[in-house]
Write a protein that holds these residues in place. Structure first.
Motif, PDB file in Angstrom:
ATOM      1  N   CYS A   1      34.275 -83.643 -46.915  1.00 28.26           N
ATOM      2  CA  CYS A   1      34.253 -82.178 -46.925  1.00 28.26           C
ATOM      3  C   CYS A   1      34.159 -81.653 -48.354  1.00 28.26           C
ATOM      4  O   CYS A   1      33.371 -80.743 -48.645  1.00 28.26           O
ATOM      5  CB  CYS A   1      35.506 -81.642 -46.232  1.00 28.26           C
ATOM      6  SG  CYS A   1      35.596 -79.840 -46.127  1.00 28.26           S
TER       7      CYS A   1
ATOM      8  N   THR B   1      39.676 -83.915 -34.719  1.00 26.93           N
ATOM      9  CA  THR B   1      40.426 -85.109 -35.098  1.00 26.93           C
ATOM     10  C   THR B   1      41.623 -85.349 -34.190  1.00 26.93           C
ATOM     11  O   THR B   1      42.139 -84.417 -33.561  1.00 26.93           O
ATOM     12  CB  THR B   1      40.914 -84.970 -36.555  1.00 26.93           C
ATOM     13  OG1 THR B   1      41.736 -86.076 -36.899  1.00 26.93           O
ATOM     14  CG2 THR B   1      41.689 -83.684 -36.755  1.00 26.93           C
TER      15      THR B   1
ATOM     16  N   ASP C   1      47.689 -82.016 -42.347  1.00 27.34           N
ATOM     17  CA  ASP C   1      46.266 -82.328 -42.232  1.00 27.34           C
ATOM     18  C   ASP C   1      45.458 -81.067 -41.960  1.00 27.34           C
ATOM     19  O   ASP C   1      44.368 -80.870 -42.510  1.00 27.34           O
ATOM     20  CB  ASP C   1      46.021 -83.355 -41.126  1.00 27.34           C
ATOM     21  CG  ASP C   1      46.316 -84.771 -41.581  1.00 27.34           C
ATOM     22  OD1 ASP C   1      46.370 -84.997 -42.802  1.00 27.34           O
ATOM     23  OD2 ASP C   1      46.488 -85.652 -40.727  1.00 27.34           O
ATOM     24  N   GLU C   2      45.987 -80.196 -41.105  1.00 29.97           N
ATOM     25  CA  GLU C   2      45.282 -78.943 -40.823  1.00 29.97           C
ATOM     26  C   GLU C   2      45.213 -78.078 -42.080  1.00 29.97           C
ATOM     27  O   GLU C   2      44.167 -77.484 -42.383  1.00 29.97           O
ATOM     28  CB  GLU C   2      45.972 -78.185 -39.694  1.00 29.97           C
ATOM     29  CG  GLU C   2      45.232 -76.917 -39.296  1.00 29.97           C
ATOM     30  CD  GLU C   2      45.774 -76.294 -38.026  1.00 29.97           C
ATOM     31  OE1 GLU C   2      45.203 -75.275 -37.592  1.00 29.97           O
ATOM     32  OE2 GLU C   2      46.770 -76.815 -37.474  1.00 29.97           O
TER      33      GLU C   2
ATOM     34  N   PHE D   1      36.679 -79.490 -38.256  1.00 31.42           N
ATOM     35  CA  PHE D   1      37.330 -80.789 -38.112  1.00 31.42           C
ATOM     36  C   PHE D   1      37.717 -81.002 -36.651  1.00 31.42           C
ATOM     37  O   PHE D   1      38.359 -80.140 -36.039  1.00 31.42           O
ATOM     38  CB  PHE D   1      38.576 -80.866 -38.996  1.00 31.42           C
ATOM     39  CG  PHE D   1      38.278 -81.137 -40.439  1.00 31.42           C
ATOM     40  CD1 PHE D   1      38.212 -82.435 -40.923  1.00 31.42           C
ATOM     41  CD2 PHE D   1      38.056 -80.083 -41.329  1.00 31.42           C
ATOM     42  CE1 PHE D   1      37.940 -82.688 -42.262  1.00 31.42           C
ATOM     43  CE2 PHE D   1      37.776 -80.327 -42.669  1.00 31.42           C
ATOM     44  CZ  PHE D   1      37.712 -81.635 -43.133  1.00 31.42           C
TER      45      PHE D   1
ATOM     46  N   PHE E   1      39.858 -76.325 -37.165  1.00 28.55           N
ATOM     47  CA  PHE E   1      40.557 -77.575 -36.923  1.00 28.55           C
ATOM     48  C   PHE E   1      40.838 -77.653 -35.429  1.00 28.55           C
ATOM     49  O   PHE E   1      41.535 -76.799 -34.874  1.00 28.55           O
ATOM     50  CB  PHE E   1      41.860 -77.592 -37.730  1.00 28.55           C
ATOM     51  CG  PHE E   1      42.573 -78.916 -37.780  1.00 28.55           C
ATOM     52  CD1 PHE E   1      42.356 -79.794 -38.832  1.00 28.55           C
ATOM     53  CD2 PHE E   1      43.479 -79.277 -36.783  1.00 28.55           C
ATOM     54  CE1 PHE E   1      43.036 -81.015 -38.901  1.00 28.55           C
ATOM     55  CE2 PHE E   1      44.158 -80.482 -36.841  1.00 28.55           C
ATOM     56  CZ  PHE E   1      43.936 -81.357 -37.908  1.00 28.55           C
TER      57      PHE E   1
ATOM     58  N   SER F   1      45.341 -79.142 -45.186  1.00 27.81           N
ATOM     59  CA  SER F   1      44.430 -79.789 -46.131  1.00 27.81           C
ATOM     60  C   SER F   1      42.985 -79.509 -45.783  1.00 27.81           C
ATOM     61  O   SER F   1      42.154 -79.262 -46.663  1.00 27.81           O
ATOM     62  CB  SER F   1      44.672 -81.306 -46.140  1.00 27.81           C
ATOM     63  OG  SER F   1      45.961 -81.610 -46.625  1.00 27.81           O
ATOM     64  N   SER F   2      42.665 -79.524 -44.492  1.00 29.28           N
ATOM     65  CA  SER F   2      41.283 -79.278 -44.084  1.00 29.28           C
ATOM     66  C   SER F   2      40.833 -77.873 -44.488  1.00 29.28           C
ATOM     67  O   SER F   2      39.686 -77.677 -44.908  1.00 29.28           O
ATOM     68  CB  SER F   2      41.141 -79.463 -42.570  1.00 29.28           C
ATOM     69  OG  SER F   2      41.762 -78.411 -41.853  1.00 29.28           O
TER      70      SER F   2
ATOM     71  N   GLY G   1      37.242 -76.531 -45.143  1.00 24.44           N
ATOM     72  CA  GLY G   1      36.926 -76.575 -43.723  1.00 24.44           C
ATOM     73  C   GLY G   1      37.044 -75.197 -43.094  1.00 24.44           C
ATOM     74  O   GLY G   1      37.763 -74.331 -43.594  1.00 24.44           O
TER      75      GLY G   1
ATOM     76  N   ILE H   1      38.527 -86.939 -39.396  1.00 22.02           N
ATOM     77  CA  ILE H   1      39.244 -87.232 -40.648  1.00 22.02           C
ATOM     78  C   ILE H   1      39.231 -88.723 -40.945  1.00 22.02           C
ATOM     79  O   ILE H   1      38.879 -89.156 -42.042  1.00 22.02           O
ATOM     80  CB  ILE H   1      40.698 -86.712 -40.571  1.00 22.02           C
ATOM     81  CG1 ILE H   1      40.727 -85.181 -40.532  1.00 22.02           C
ATOM     82  CG2 ILE H   1      41.489 -87.207 -41.793  1.00 22.02           C
ATOM     83  CD1 ILE H   1      42.118 -84.595 -40.385  1.00 22.02           C
TER      84      ILE H   1
ATOM     85  N   PHE I   1      38.240 -85.657 -45.327  1.00 25.52           N
ATOM     86  CA  PHE I   1      38.632 -84.746 -46.396  1.00 25.52           C
ATOM     87  C   PHE I   1      37.742 -84.947 -47.623  1.00 25.52           C
ATOM     88  O   PHE I   1      37.277 -83.981 -48.236  1.00 25.52           O
ATOM     89  CB  PHE I   1      40.096 -84.979 -46.785  1.00 25.52           C
ATOM     90  CG  PHE I   1      41.086 -84.590 -45.731  1.00 25.52           C
ATOM     91  CD1 PHE I   1      40.852 -83.503 -44.901  1.00 25.52           C
ATOM     92  CD2 PHE I   1      42.266 -85.301 -45.571  1.00 25.52           C
ATOM     93  CE1 PHE I   1      41.766 -83.130 -43.933  1.00 25.52           C
ATOM     94  CE2 PHE I   1      43.192 -84.935 -44.615  1.00 25.52           C
ATOM     95  CZ  PHE I   1      42.936 -83.856 -43.787  1.00 25.52           C
TER      96      PHE I   1
ATOM     97  N   SER J   1      37.483 -90.738 -46.171  1.00 27.61           N
ATOM     98  CA  SER J   1      38.013 -89.802 -45.180  1.00 27.61           C
ATOM     99  C   SER J   1      37.123 -88.570 -45.037  1.00 27.61           C
ATOM    100  O   SER J   1      36.297 -88.262 -45.898  1.00 27.61           O
ATOM    101  CB  SER J   1      39.419 -89.355 -45.585  1.00 27.61           C
ATOM    102  OG  SER J   1      39.347 -88.476 -46.703  1.00 27.61           O
TER     103      SER J   1
END
Length: 222
Positions: free
Chosen positions: A65, A80, A87-88, A78, A99, A90-91, A96, A54, A62, A60
């Protein structure tokens, strides 16, 4: 078929570790060196899977991606140091496919990669692994030696596949347990011993006595 994996990680130590790990597991691994050209590298190299951090120089993971998803459905995992739920989330929302938080367990990371590749490329034939005259057929769940064949259960196949992919090196019991059962705490360590014992019986039945060696307090070796 050898899968191509692109590593997008700016920490040199982790980058080298990931490339070495992937190559040791039979993948063709390449690390990005120019982080201003990640998207064009993906277009040029056409990897089968991307490991993406990330926090990267310039932009980033993100953002990268989202740009990659504009033209490709390549699996993106991901990897990270961020462990926040946001964050998870968002991925996943950005496209994505998984994670994994650093520090990662290598066996679990490899299992996640294998699962993503199998899901993304279901019609690709499974590879055949060979070592010291024995051939492991992953698609048929069988091991052959000098025209004799042993049929394997799912766990027996997974254990042998792990040992074949790390042939010549000692595989720790803990790594095997994590690889087989995703580090589930309720799994009795004795379950691995039982499976190894059954595999040895089947291998002996086709003439492969002593193929799996036990290294005291270390693990197993073929």
């Amino acid at each position: 078929m050898i899968y191509r994996i692109l590593v997008v990680e700016d920490d040199p130590t982790i980058q080298r570790e990931l490339v070495t790990l992937l190559q040791g597991d039979g993948y063709q691994a390449e690390a990005v060196t120019d982080f201003s050209a990640v998207v064009s590298t993906v277009r040029d190299r056409q990897p089968h899977l991307i490991l993406l951090d990330i926090q990267l120089p310039g932009q980033s993971g993100f953002s990268l991606c989202s740009q990659i998803r504009a033209f490709s459905n390549v699996p993106i995992l991901f990897v990270t140091s961020s462990s926040s739920d946001m964050d998870e989330l968002s991925s996943l929302l950005l496209g994505g496919d998984g994670f994994v938080t650093k520090p990662y367990h290598t066996a679990i990371l490899l299992a996640r990669i294998a699962a993503l590749l199998k899901r993304a490329y279901p019609h690709q034939p499974d590879p055949v692994l060979t070592w010291r005259g024995a051939t492991l057929h992953l698609d048929r769940s069988q091991l052959t030696y000098q025209e004799a064949t042993a049929d394997l259960t799912r766990n027996e196949l997974k254990i042998l596949a792990y040992l074949f992919r790390h042939a010549g090196t000692i595989c720790a019991r803990g790594d095997l347990v994590s690889y087989l059962w995703d580090n589930q705490v309720y799994v009795d360590d004795n379950a691995l011993s039982v499976n190894i014992g059954r595999i040895r019986e089947k291998l002996a039945g086709i003439g492969l006595t002593g193929f799996i060696q036990t290294k005291h307090r270390q693990g197993y070796l073929i």
